[in-house]
Enzyme design. Structure first.
Site, PDB file in Angstrom:
ATOM      1  N   PHE A 150       0.648  -1.061   0.136  1.00  0.00           N
ATOM      2  CA  PHE A 150       0.143  -0.073  -0.223  1.00  0.00           C
ATOM      3  C   PHE A 150       0.820   1.130  -0.493  1.00  0.00           C
ATOM      4  CE2 PHE A 150       1.005  -0.161   4.782  1.00  0.00           C
ATOM      5  CZ  PHE A 150       0.885   0.606   4.550  1.00  0.00           C
ATOM      6  N   LYS A 174      -1.295  -6.920  -9.477  1.00  0.00           N
ATOM      7  CA  LYS A 174      -2.098  -7.099  -8.080  1.00  0.00           C
ATOM      8  C   LYS A 174      -1.947  -5.898  -7.363  1.00  0.00           C
ATOM      9  CE  LYS A 174      -2.838  -8.250  -4.912  1.00  0.00           C
ATOM     10  NZ  LYS A 174      -3.370  -7.225  -3.400  1.00  0.00           N
ATOM     11  N   GLU A 177      -5.397  -3.595  -1.757  1.00  0.00           N
ATOM     12  CA  GLU A 177      -5.931  -3.523  -1.903  1.00  0.00           C
ATOM     13  C   GLU A 177      -6.594  -1.670  -1.145  1.00  0.00           C
ATOM     14  OE1 GLU A 177      -4.489  -5.713  -0.591  1.00  0.00           O
ATOM     15  OE2 GLU A 177      -5.768  -7.248   0.780  1.00  0.00           O
ATOM     16  N   ARG A 178      -5.588  -1.904  -0.834  1.00  0.00           N
ATOM     17  CA  ARG A 178      -5.983  -0.778   0.347  1.00  0.00           C
ATOM     18  C   ARG A 178      -5.924   0.901  -0.308  1.00  0.00           C
ATOM     19  NH1 ARG A 178      -2.752  -2.667   5.479  1.00  0.00           N
ATOM     20  NH2 ARG A 178      -1.587  -3.361   4.124  1.00  0.00           N
ATOM     21  N   SER A 227       5.613  -6.661   2.987  1.00  0.00           N
ATOM     22  CA  SER A 227       6.056  -7.540   4.110  1.00  0.00           C
ATOM     23  C   SER A 227       6.538  -8.758   4.502  1.00  0.00           C
ATOM     24  CB  SER A 227       4.411  -7.170   5.403  1.00  0.00           C
ATOM     25  OG  SER A 227       3.792  -8.650   5.125  1.00  0.00           O
ATOM     26  N   CYS A 282       9.433   1.452   3.904  1.00  0.00           N
ATOM     27  CA  CYS A 282      10.782   0.445   4.109  1.00  0.00           C
ATOM     28  C   CYS A 282      11.984   1.247   4.529  1.00  0.00           C
ATOM     29  CB  CYS A 282      10.459  -0.544   2.551  1.00  0.00           C
ATOM     30  SG  CYS A 282      11.275   0.088   1.777  1.00  0.00           S
ATOM     31  N   GLU A 381       9.660  -4.996  12.428  1.00  0.00           N
ATOM     32  CA  GLU A 381       9.251  -3.820  11.729  1.00  0.00           C
ATOM     33  C   GLU A 381       7.761  -3.089  12.791  1.00  0.00           C
ATOM     34  OE1 GLU A 381       7.929  -4.165   7.486  1.00  0.00           O
ATOM     35  OE2 GLU A 381       8.747  -2.935   7.092  1.00  0.00           O
TER      36      GLU A 381
HETATM   37  P1  NAD Z   1       1.203  -7.140   2.738  1.00  0.00           P
HETATM   38  O1  NAD Z   1       2.601  -7.406   3.246  1.00  0.00           O
HETATM   39  O2  NAD Z   1       0.247  -6.686   3.695  1.00  0.00           O
HETATM   40  O3  NAD Z   1       0.853  -6.620   1.700  1.00  0.00           O
HETATM   41  C1  NAD Z   1       1.076  -6.895   0.465  1.00  0.00           C
HETATM   42  C2  NAD Z   1       0.485  -7.247  -0.897  1.00  0.00           C
HETATM   43  O4  NAD Z   1       0.360  -8.253  -0.617  1.00  0.00           O
HETATM   44  C3  NAD Z   1      -0.286  -6.742  -1.033  1.00  0.00           C
HETATM   45  O5  NAD Z   1      -0.946  -7.107  -2.074  1.00  0.00           O
HETATM   46  C4  NAD Z   1      -1.376  -8.007  -0.345  1.00  0.00           C
HETATM   47  O6  NAD Z   1      -2.846  -7.737  -0.432  1.00  0.00           O
HETATM   48  C5  NAD Z   1      -0.646  -8.870  -0.212  1.00  0.00           C
HETATM   49  N1  NAD Z   1      -1.022 -10.390   0.561  1.00  0.00           N
HETATM   50  C6  NAD Z   1      -1.552  -9.613   2.091  1.00  0.00           C
HETATM   51  N2  NAD Z   1      -1.384 -10.143   3.009  1.00  0.00           N
HETATM   52  C7  NAD Z   1      -0.901 -11.905   2.140  1.00  0.00           C
HETATM   53  C8  NAD Z   1      -1.305 -12.753   2.209  1.00  0.00           C
HETATM   54  N3  NAD Z   1      -1.145 -13.092   3.970  1.00  0.00           N
HETATM   55  N4  NAD Z   1      -0.650 -13.488   1.387  1.00  0.00           N
HETATM   56  C9  NAD Z   1      -0.949 -13.382   0.175  1.00  0.00           C
HETATM   57  N5  NAD Z   1      -1.290 -12.295  -0.671  1.00  0.00           N
HETATM   58  C10 NAD Z   1      -1.201 -11.052   0.937  1.00  0.00           C
HETATM   59  O7  NAD Z   1       1.827  -5.877   2.958  1.00  0.00           O
HETATM   60  P2  NAD Z   1       1.880  -3.424   2.970  1.00  0.00           P
HETATM   61  O8  NAD Z   1       1.030  -3.679   4.179  1.00  0.00           O
HETATM   62  O9  NAD Z   1       0.965  -3.502   1.985  1.00  0.00           O
HETATM   63  O10 NAD Z   1       3.145  -3.342   3.391  1.00  0.00           O
HETATM   64  C11 NAD Z   1       3.544  -2.799   4.137  1.00  0.00           C
HETATM   65  C12 NAD Z   1       5.131  -3.615   4.185  1.00  0.00           C
HETATM   66  O11 NAD Z   1       5.361  -3.704   2.537  1.00  0.00           O
HETATM   67  C13 NAD Z   1       6.209  -3.186   5.375  1.00  0.00           C
HETATM   68  O12 NAD Z   1       6.495  -4.980   5.518  1.00  0.00           O
HETATM   69  C14 NAD Z   1       7.589  -2.730   4.618  1.00  0.00           C
HETATM   70  O13 NAD Z   1       8.454  -2.934   4.825  1.00  0.00           O
HETATM   71  C15 NAD Z   1       7.551  -3.454   2.573  1.00  0.00           C
HETATM   72  N6  NAD Z   1       7.454  -3.024   2.061  1.00  0.00           N
HETATM   73  C16 NAD Z   1       8.687  -3.290   1.552  1.00  0.00           C
HETATM   74  C17 NAD Z   1       9.539  -2.824  -0.330  1.00  0.00           C
HETATM   75  C18 NAD Z   1      10.943  -2.951  -0.005  1.00  0.00           C
HETATM   76  O14 NAD Z   1      11.458  -2.264  -1.040  1.00  0.00           O
HETATM   77  N7  NAD Z   1      11.701  -4.655   0.571  1.00  0.00           N
HETATM   78  C19 NAD Z   1       8.398  -1.542  -0.619  1.00  0.00           C
HETATM   79  C20 NAD Z   1       7.801  -0.817   0.513  1.00  0.00           C
HETATM   80  C21 NAD Z   1       7.008  -1.396   1.451  1.00  0.00           C
END
Ligand code: NAD
Length: 483
Positions: A150, A174, A177-178, A227, A282, A381
């Site tokens: 998101f 994909k 969704e937020r 994440s 991140c 985190e």
């Molecule tokens: P998230 O992991 O909740 O969601 C990321 C994606 O995965 C979304 O599209 C979501 O729909 C999907 N998703 C969520 N739960 C899932 C599951 N159980 N199974 C399959 N798919 C699932 O992450 P977020 O809250 O949207 O974003 C924040 C996180 O992303 C933080 O941990 C941040 O550090 C990380 N991030 C990392 C980088 C990097 O470059 N390393 C960059 C930006 C964000």
């Protein structure tokens, strides 16, 4: 009534047949600004079918024409940058200047991709034996998919889409969704730049759609950002089905402040790093290690800056920090403040106190002192505006403490000493290292290079890594007899 979002399949807005829907908020006002389908395998299959139908002709489109789509896209994104930034602020909450910065960083990846004719050149070695030449060609993989978080609704889809499609692949996105609205607009502009139908497709959803993408036999590669637990799941699952995977995960970024650091500039960089975008980055600074006798001065300077930070709607020019993404996330971040107190850290600034607009999902900047490495606030985190300060006597100890982290996304040192900076560079276990830089984000021409549990895979996003990731190498050996 809030708009019901559609998928984008085969270049057309496509109504979802989902039975489950979620809402998209403006986090600064709690207003519902969209309804997003939480769709299933059927939608994934339709998108992959459209991407397959478009692949053969797109892969055979001359590389110069594919690159020209990137040039036109770059101009359209630039013309629409303020509109896109306003959309990012509306669905994410970050302040407009941060949103504009994010769009700018995304545009840089399109500029990188416009150089594809140089980047996709192969190699030739003549006369490896009598009459025999060897050559290496780069060929696209086929249908590839991207799954995004998101927190950078414009930049992160743009890390993936331009290098993937300019290399001749077709794509299924994909988005989170937020924050799905910006992605839809990015696709509209890409089609306005002249992309043939079906080269890029977008499916809304959550876990079910992600798992369907990971399992789908028609998809060759997965790019994921999100994440750590989901990144690990994506890596394991997609690799088990034979896909190429790059999965960028979470972070816990350490900043080491040396006694000789320029205090005023360091504090400015730390505040922007830890509290910018409400800590939902991140690359956000999360733990500061104050080395030697700078600690008291640093804590005092950080306290007065954090207390004065203006928290509010990202659309107001005076605002320095916006809201968090959702009430449940706000609650989670606030629970870390309780945890830090329970574990014995000193709460210097409490973000739960303060007057913020009542409807949005606000939490103010929070500062802890006397944090120790085993505390949860030092290890996990938080992804919110909570900064922990530790105190250690020397650089070697500071680096050793930072290296205990499971994560290795980024780390920064603040110093005027070249020797200290070189020691840090050579000993810190992080893939993106800053010297006097609060957010050491690589420009698009370098790989976005997390280490340890911040990354699962081999080839990173952006830079030449992206072109290696999105292409297969074919080696051809030819013999021609001269008589
Ligand atoms: P998230 O992991 O909740 O969601 C990321 C994606 O995965 C979304 O599209 C979501 O729909 C999907 N998703 C969520 N739960 C899932 C599951 N159980 N199974 C399959 N798919 C699932 O992450 P977020 O809250 O949207 O974003 C924040 C996180 O992303 C933080 O941990 C941040 O550090 C990380 N991030 C990392 C980088 C990097 O470059 N390393 C960059 C930006 C964000």
């Amino acid at each position: 009534m809030a708009e019901r979002l559609q998928h984008s399949i085969g270049g057309q807005p496509t109504p979802a047949q989902a039975t489950e829907w979620d809402v998209v908020y403006n986090p600064a006002t709690a207003e519902v600004i969209g309804e997003v389908p939480i769709d299933d395998e059927g939608a994934v299959d339709r998108a992959v079918t459209a991407a397959h139908a478009a692949f053969a002709s797109w892969a055979q489109t001359p590389i110069l024409e594919r690159a020209r789509v990137m040039f036109r896209y770059r101009e359209l994104l630039w013309t629409h940058r303020e509109e896109l930034a306003a959309l990012v602020t509306r669905e994410h909450g970050k302040i407009l200047s941060d949103a504009l910065g994010e769009v700018g960083r995304g545009i840089e990846v399109v500029e990188l991709a416009a150089g594809a004719p140089s980047l996709l050149k192969g190699e030739v070695l003549q006369e490896v034996a009598h009459g025999v030449d060897a050559m290496m060609l780069r060929v696209p993989l086929g249908v590839v998919a991207g799954i995004t978080p998101f927190n950078f609704p414009a930049m992160i889809p743009l890390w993936m889409i331009p290098p993937a499609i300019v290399s001749g692949n077709t794509f299924v996105l994909k988005p989170s969704e937020r924050t799905p609205l910006t992605s839809l607009r990015l696709l509209e502009l890409l089609y306005a730049a002249g992309l043939p139908p079906g080269v890029i497709n977008l499916v809304h959803g959550g876990r079910v759609v992600v798992d369907a993408l990971l399992q789908h036999r028609g998809i060759r590669a997965i790019s994921f950002v999100g994440s750590q637990p989901v990144a690990e799941h994506v890596y394991r699952t997609a690799a088990a089905t034979g896909k190429r995977v790059q999965a960028l995960g979470g972070a816990k970024n350490f900043h080491v402040v040396m006694p000789d650091a320029d205090l005023a500039r360091t504090v400015e960089a730390l505040v922007a790093s830890a509290y910018g975008s409400a800590g939902e980055r991140c690359l956000a600074g999360s733990v500061v290690v104050a080395v030697g006798d700078i600690a008291d001065r640093l804590v005092e300077a950080m306290r007065s800056k954090a207390e004065l930070l203006r928290v509010g709607s990202g659309t107001m020019p005076e605002t320095e920090m916006g809201p968090l993404i959702r009430p449940v996330h706000r609650q989670r971040v606030a629970s870390y403040i309780d945890r830090g107190i329970e574990e014995g850290a000193t709460l210097v600034v409490d973000g739960r106190k303060g007057s913020y607009p009542s409807l949005g999902f606000f939490l103010g900047p929070t500062l802890f002192d006397h944090v120790s490495p085993e505390m949860a606030i030092a290890r996990e985190e938080i992804f919110g505006p909570v900064l922990s300060i530790m105190r250690h006597p020397d650089l070697a100890t500071a680096v050793a403490v930072a290296n205990q982290s499971d994560f290795g996304n980024t780390a920064t040192i603040y110093t005027n000493s070249g020797a200290a900076a070189r020691y840090f560079r050579d000993h810190i276990q992080a893939g993106m290292v800053g010297v006097n830089i609060g957010v050491p984000a690589p420009v698009a021409w370098f790989p976005f290079s997390g280490w340890k549990h911040s990354f699962y895979g081999d080839l990173h996003a952006t830079g030449t890594d992206a072109f290696m990731f999105y292409t297969e190498r074919r080696v051809m050996t030819t013999r021609w007899w001269s008589e």
